[in-house]
Design an enzyme around this catalytic site. Structure first.
Site, PDB file in Angstrom:
ATOM      1  N   LYS A 227       0.766  -1.171  -0.188  1.00  0.00           N
ATOM      2  CA  LYS A 227       0.005  -0.078  -0.045  1.00  0.00           C
ATOM      3  C   LYS A 227       0.742   1.298   0.136  1.00  0.00           C
ATOM      4  O   LYS A 227       2.171   1.270   0.251  1.00  0.00           O
ATOM      5  CB  LYS A 227      -1.169  -0.087   1.374  1.00  0.00           C
ATOM      6  CG  LYS A 227      -2.141  -0.974   0.948  1.00  0.00           C
ATOM      7  CD  LYS A 227      -3.492  -1.057   1.597  1.00  0.00           C
ATOM      8  CE  LYS A 227      -4.394  -1.789   1.331  1.00  0.00           C
ATOM      9  NZ  LYS A 227      -5.671  -2.129   2.380  1.00  0.00           N
ATOM     10  N   ARG A 261      -3.920 -10.204   4.688  1.00  0.00           N
ATOM     11  CA  ARG A 261      -4.203 -10.194   3.255  1.00  0.00           C
ATOM     12  C   ARG A 261      -2.995  -9.771   2.289  1.00  0.00           C
ATOM     13  O   ARG A 261      -2.656  -8.544   2.589  1.00  0.00           O
ATOM     14  CB  ARG A 261      -5.346  -9.433   3.153  1.00  0.00           C
ATOM     15  CG  ARG A 261      -6.171  -9.346   1.674  1.00  0.00           C
ATOM     16  CD  ARG A 261      -7.323  -8.412   1.522  1.00  0.00           C
ATOM     17  NE  ARG A 261      -7.987  -8.288   0.310  1.00  0.00           N
ATOM     18  CZ  ARG A 261      -7.174  -7.617  -0.496  1.00  0.00           C
ATOM     19  NH1 ARG A 261      -6.468  -6.785  -0.390  1.00  0.00           N
ATOM     20  NH2 ARG A 261      -8.017  -7.666  -1.879  1.00  0.00           N
TER      21      ARG A 261
END
Ligand code: 9MG
Length: 283
Positions: A227, A261
């Site tokens: 991210k 995840r």
């Protein structure tokens, strides 16, 4: 930490489980628009990628047909179903793994459960019309994620008095609604939603308080893989964010996160094995 029931399979959340990310979108987060990403739309390529993830130790694969990256354009419900359902059918027939469906779409929840999905993952925490009732009716475990704003607006100016308290309050309220709708507490997974309407500092504060989320008693999922927080913190491009992703996964795993995840399954599974070995030592 309990075992959760994912349709015909079970997951033991006493050790951190690795969820592999399988996007069936043309503009998915990490390689948007590249030839590889476009090929991912092909079912053969999808099965190949999912098989590799399972061989590398993923116990869950998360299939998503709507990009939720910042500024992503919404897809119609039908378009999302057309992308995801053939993939679910194929994976359910060919792989021994829990198939999670990354969706906010009630009809897709219902239909994918019929095809063999074992978990639901909703970045909108079942707030869309019909989603709460549809999810409860499937009997599947559900991950409720926090997001401030929408994917189109969420990174414009995220603001909180206290990010951890507010995210915790929101997730607890959503979990209570799920229980009122008939879901069992042990089937409800919480996720603070890293990067979904959060600054770098807010993401880091949430991560620092991982153990507070674990203390709620609901299983905790974290998703930091590749991210933009690592772009800001380390000045790394998307393809070069493995170390950051592993560091945050390890930090959360040490504090009891039940599911991580990730895009990079093999490396994350190694990290989790080391953490579990350390945790397992008595004196
Ligand atoms: C779909 N999706 C993208 N990022 C995510 C995250 O951090 N958590 C969950 N549950 N889903 C996500």
């Amino acid at each position: 930490m309990p075992v959760i029931k994912c349709a015909s399979r079970s997951l033991d959340l006493s050790t951190t489980q690795v969820m592999g990310i399988l996007n069936v979108t043309p503009d998915s987060f990490s390689d948007g628009g590249s030839l590889y990403e476009k090929q991912q739309l092909s079912l053969d390529a999808l099965l190949y990628k999912a098989t590799a993830m399972v061989e590398q130790g993923a116990t869950i694969v998360d299939v998503g047909g709507e990009s939720t990256r910042p500024n992503a354009q919404p897809v119609s419900e039908q378009q999302e179903m057309d992308r995801v359902l053939p993939a679910v059918e194929l994976l359910a027939k060919n792989l021994d793994v829990v198939i999670s469906i990354d969706t906010s779409n009630a009809a897709l929840m219902t239909e994918s459960a019929k095809l063999g999905a074992g978990m639901l993952n909703d970045v909108r925490a079942l707030e869309r019309e019909g989603a709460l009732v549809a999810a409860a009716a499937t009997g599947l475990p559900v991950c409720l994620m926090h997001m401030q704003g929408t994917p189109q607006t969420m990174q414009q100016a995220p603001a909180y008095q206290s990010v951890t308290a507010e995210v915790m309050r929101y997730l607890s309220c959503r979990a209570q609604l799920c229980e009122q709708a008939g879901m069992m507490a042990g089937q409800i997974i919480l996720d603070p939603g890293f990067g979904f309407g959060k600054t770098l500092e807010q993401n880091l504060q949430l991560l620092q308080h991982t153990s507070a989320f674990v203390a709620t008693g609901y299983p905790l999922m974290i998703g930091t893989s590749r991210k933009s927080m690592f772009g800001q913190l380390l000045a790394r491009e998307v393809a070069d964010r493995l170390a950051g992703s592993l560091a945050t996964g390890a930090y959360a795993g040490m504090q009891g996160a039940a599911i991580v995840r990730v895009h990079d399954v093999k490396e994350t599974v190694d990290v989790v094995k080391v953490i579990e070995a350390v945790k397992g030592q008595g004196e």
